[in-house]
Design a protein around this motif. Structure first.
Motif, mmCIF file in Angstrom:
data_model
loop_
_atom_site.group_PDB
_atom_site.id
_atom_site.type_symbol
_atom_site.label_atom_id
_atom_site.label_comp_id
_atom_site.label_asym_id
_atom_site.label_seq_id
_atom_site.Cartn_x
_atom_site.Cartn_y
_atom_site.Cartn_z
ATOM 1 N N SER A 1 -7.178 10.393 -3.554
ATOM 2 C CA SER A 1 -6.552 10.018 -2.287
ATOM 3 C C SER A 1 -7.198 10.764 -1.128
ATOM 4 O O SER A 1 -7.521 10.164 -0.087
ATOM 5 N N ARG A 2 -7.387 12.074 -1.301
ATOM 6 C CA ARG A 2 -8.040 12.864 -0.244
ATOM 7 C C ARG A 2 -9.457 12.376 0.010
ATOM 8 O O ARG A 2 -9.900 12.273 1.163
ATOM 9 N N VAL B 1 -5.190 11.726 -9.016
ATOM 10 C CA VAL B 1 -4.802 10.734 -8.005
ATOM 11 C C VAL B 1 -4.812 11.382 -6.619
ATOM 12 O O VAL B 1 -5.319 10.797 -5.654
ATOM 13 N N THR C 1 -9.105 3.041 2.472
ATOM 14 C CA THR C 1 -9.543 4.355 2.953
ATOM 15 C C THR C 1 -8.724 4.789 4.158
ATOM 16 O O THR C 1 -8.423 5.971 4.305
ATOM 17 N N ASP D 1 0.241 3.900 -5.837
ATOM 18 C CA ASP D 1 -0.475 5.149 -6.077
ATOM 19 C C ASP D 1 -1.963 4.881 -6.281
ATOM 20 O O ASP D 1 -2.786 5.759 -6.083
ATOM 21 N N LEU D 2 -2.292 3.665 -6.703
ATOM 22 C CA LEU D 2 -3.680 3.265 -6.916
ATOM 23 C C LEU D 2 -3.730 1.752 -6.861
ATOM 24 O O LEU D 2 -2.802 1.088 -7.305
ATOM 25 N N ALA E 1 -9.265 9.051 1.864
ATOM 26 C CA ALA E 1 -8.828 9.272 3.247
ATOM 27 C C ALA E 1 -9.928 9.883 4.093
ATOM 28 O O ALA E 1 -10.025 9.623 5.302
ATOM 29 N N GLY F 1 -13.290 8.708 -4.217
ATOM 30 C CA GLY F 1 -12.044 8.042 -3.884
ATOM 31 C C GLY F 1 -11.768 6.776 -4.663
ATOM 32 O O GLY F 1 -10.716 6.163 -4.503
ATOM 33 N N TYR G 1 0.832 -1.205 0.000
ATOM 34 C CA TYR G 1 0.000 0.000 0.000
ATOM 35 C C TYR G 1 0.866 1.255 0.000
ATOM 36 O O TYR G 1 0.545 2.244 -0.667
ATOM 37 N N GLY H 1 -5.734 6.197 2.707
ATOM 38 C CA GLY H 1 -5.961 7.211 1.677
ATOM 39 C C GLY H 1 -5.464 6.800 0.307
ATOM 40 O O GLY H 1 -4.896 7.608 -0.422
ATOM 41 N N LEU H 2 -5.686 5.553 -0.041
ATOM 42 C CA LEU H 2 -5.211 5.032 -1.319
ATOM 43 C C LEU H 2 -6.373 4.943 -2.308
ATOM 44 O O LEU H 2 -7.363 4.257 -2.046
ATOM 45 N N PRO H 3 -6.294 5.655 -3.432
ATOM 46 C CA PRO H 3 -7.351 5.548 -4.438
ATOM 47 C C PRO H 3 -7.447 4.121 -4.955
ATOM 48 O O PRO H 3 -6.453 3.379 -4.958
#
Length: 177
Positions: free
Chosen positions: A150-151, A146, A88, A73-74, A154, A118, A69, A91-93
């Motif tokens: 991510s935001r 991305v 989540t 990046d995704l 998260a 997300g 993780y 915060g990983l898309p």
């Protein structure tokens, strides 16, 4: 320094995810994206021939998902409750591919994350190498998107679930005395 796509079908792998990722491996490399594919311990998927470009790592099992993780990046994966909670929390898309059978609980797990921005979601039958090329890779090549995903992911994550659970247990024990 390059984007990393983590593909995982959980501890046992997922044949449809593996097949799509292996078939799209050339496009993934051409897009300047590194691939970390966890195929599962009993997978028969063969690694694609390495070509010029970003690294591709295909492993049968990953016992340090925290590191996977952290590198990613995704993530392209199933939408089990643990996976949704984990991505989540960090915060990983994600691009979720819910199991095509069962009572639809994986789709329900992923929907709030998708609604929040997300994650993406694709039906198992629609996950193709072309979907990875045409839908997923443009997301990975867009750092702003991305970051926004991510935001959003998260924002739904619970990072202190262990403390909350311990507190709830202690509350129950305290009430029983």
């Amino acid at each position: 320094d390059l984007p990393v796509l983590l593909v995982t079908g959980g501890s046992q792998g997922a044949r449809s995810l593996n097949q799509a990722a292996v078939a799209a491996a050339g496009w993934i490399q051409q897009a300047g994206v590194q691939l970390l594919l966890i195929v599962g311990p009993r997978s028969a998927e063969a690694a694609p021939s390495p070509g010029p470009g970003p690294a591709q790592l295909i492993v049968p099992y990953m016992d340090r998902m925290d590191l996977a993780y952290a590198a990613a990046d995704l993530v392209l994966g199933r939408a089990g409750a643990s996976t949704c909670a984990e991505v989540t929390a960090v915060g990983l898309p994600a691009a979720f591919v819910p199991l095509p059978h069962g009572n639809g609980e994986q789709m329900l797990n992923a929907e709030p994350i998708v609604r929040a921005g997300g994650a993406l979601m694709v039906e198992d039958a629609r996950l193709t190498p072309e979907w990875i090329r045409d839908t997923l890779l443009p997301v990975l090549r867009d750092p702003g998107r991305v970051a926004a995903m991510s935001r959003a992911a998260a924002g739904l994550g619970v990072r202190d679930a262990d403390a909350r659970l311990a507190g709830a247990v202690l509350d129950v024990i305290g009430d029983g005395r």
